[in-house]
Design an enzyme around this catalytic site. Sequence first.
Site, PDB file in Angstrom:
ATOM      1  N   ASP A 129      -7.453   8.763  -2.132  1.00  0.00           N
ATOM      2  CA  ASP A 129      -7.535   7.448  -1.482  1.00  0.00           C
ATOM      3  C   ASP A 129      -8.254   7.554  -0.144  1.00  0.00           C
ATOM      4  O   ASP A 129      -9.105   8.420   0.031  1.00  0.00           O
ATOM      5  CB  ASP A 129      -6.096   6.906  -1.313  1.00  0.00           C
ATOM      6  CG  ASP A 129      -6.015   5.406  -1.519  1.00  0.00           C
ATOM      7  OD1 ASP A 129      -6.553   4.681  -0.667  1.00  0.00           O
ATOM      8  OD2 ASP A 129      -5.436   4.958  -2.524  1.00  0.00           O
ATOM      9  N   HIS A 165      -5.195   1.717   3.335  1.00  0.00           N
ATOM     10  CA  HIS A 165      -4.914   1.651   1.897  1.00  0.00           C
ATOM     11  C   HIS A 165      -4.150   2.883   1.406  1.00  0.00           C
ATOM     12  O   HIS A 165      -3.106   2.765   0.751  1.00  0.00           O
ATOM     13  CB  HIS A 165      -6.248   1.496   1.160  1.00  0.00           C
ATOM     14  CG  HIS A 165      -6.149   1.191  -0.295  1.00  0.00           C
ATOM     15  ND1 HIS A 165      -6.100   2.174  -1.256  1.00  0.00           N
ATOM     16  CD2 HIS A 165      -6.094   0.010  -0.960  1.00  0.00           C
ATOM     17  CE1 HIS A 165      -6.027   1.608  -2.458  1.00  0.00           C
ATOM     18  NE2 HIS A 165      -6.019   0.299  -2.305  1.00  0.00           N
ATOM     19  N   ASN A 256      -8.624  -4.939 -10.303  1.00  0.00           N
ATOM     20  CA  ASN A 256      -8.252  -6.290  -9.857  1.00  0.00           C
ATOM     21  C   ASN A 256      -9.280  -7.312 -10.336  1.00  0.00           C
ATOM     22  O   ASN A 256      -9.541  -8.304  -9.665  1.00  0.00           O
ATOM     23  CB  ASN A 256      -8.141  -6.333  -8.336  1.00  0.00           C
ATOM     24  CG  ASN A 256      -7.070  -5.384  -7.813  1.00  0.00           C
ATOM     25  OD1 ASN A 256      -6.116  -5.048  -8.524  1.00  0.00           O
ATOM     26  ND2 ASN A 256      -7.230  -4.945  -6.578  1.00  0.00           N
ATOM     27  N   SER A 323      -3.679  -1.448  -7.158  1.00  0.00           N
ATOM     28  CA  SER A 323      -3.560  -0.278  -6.275  1.00  0.00           C
ATOM     29  C   SER A 323      -2.118  -0.035  -5.855  1.00  0.00           C
ATOM     30  O   SER A 323      -1.723   1.087  -5.585  1.00  0.00           O
ATOM     31  CB  SER A 323      -4.377  -0.493  -4.996  1.00  0.00           C
ATOM     32  OG  SER A 323      -5.735  -0.274  -5.230  1.00  0.00           O
TER      33      SER A 323
END
Length: 382
Positions: A129, A165, A256, A323
């Site tokens: 990430d 994130h 998404n 996520s």
Amino acid sequence: MKKTLAILMTLVLSIGVLIPVTATQAANGEKTEYLVQFAGPAEVGLMNAFGVKSESVLHEYQLLPVKLLELTEAQAKGLKNHPHILHVEPNAEAYALSQTVPWGISHVQAITAHNSGYTGENVKVAILDTGIDNKHEDLFSNVKGGYSVFTDSANSDPFYDGNGHGTHVAGTVAALDNNLGVIGVAYNADLYAVKVLNNSGSGSYDGIAQGIEWAVNNGMDIINMSLGGSASSAILENMVNAANNAGVLLIAAAGNSGNIFGWGDTVGYPAKYGSVMAVAAIDSNNRRANFSSHGPAVEISAPGVSVLSTTPGNNYASFNGTSMASPHVAGVAALIKGANPTLTNSQIRQIMNDTALNLGTWNYYGNGLVRAMNGINLALTY
Ligand SMILES: [Ca+2]
């Protein structure tokens, strides 16, 4: 003799204190609350000497010669230096220590698993990430290592998450069980910050491949990839297959790119590859989040709407996305591996799929909602 001394003392004190009192009062005459402990009697005389009026006495304790007083900073300083005063302390604010359980954590049966003693201990989870803030109050002791695929100074530190994130994803997997913040699905799991996305949240297939390779070479049990792209890549597919064959369980966000009608195949890569578990996002009513990608590759579902977790700088925030769903599955996988360390990656995957709660339409939910305790119970029979 005694009387004279007392008066003298008062005078000396008054003079000694008078100047600072007026000086500070001019600048800062505001009174605040202090807890004051006296050494013995003669309290009234002392307070008079410092100009503390009876209306400034907010509370008198019985157990000890302690009073709650309203004082100027100068009065407090003066009292503090007096031999008949033991302590002068600001009346500090106290807060109830509390830890919030985000809804998704209980929704995947993690709290039930914790209560039975399963916490993901000794399981290594690589978070591919934007990095993980390893100084976060609710993460620090679980972040055991890391690696950045970037060489530029802004992105070369895997423990600097300029985006937020990765730190959020990490918290869902393994935020600490303490008296603050949130709690992760597998709060004793070991987290590894593998920075394959820069501080703007973007990266490349090369970076993802490098991160996967690092995870294999460093003995990771689980890889969480809350990332994806729309381009297919034979090399990335070969890379995830190689990691899977090496015994690492790969879990990724489905994407998404869903539409409200749920039409078509919108699952991204690497989630779409057969050796990767594609995770869809559901809300607290077990309904597909309308952004959650759909298609035959969706394998399992997890909470991905209003997910509260850690963000850099001892902060917390609620995010939406697949996520956020993927790390719930990674956390459950860690709980299962922790419950039965002999399990292989494909056995853990099979167990999660066999014990998921069926939610209907395959292309939306796959096998359904991931469930930790049902999974652990099955894992213990292997
Ligand atoms: Ca916590």
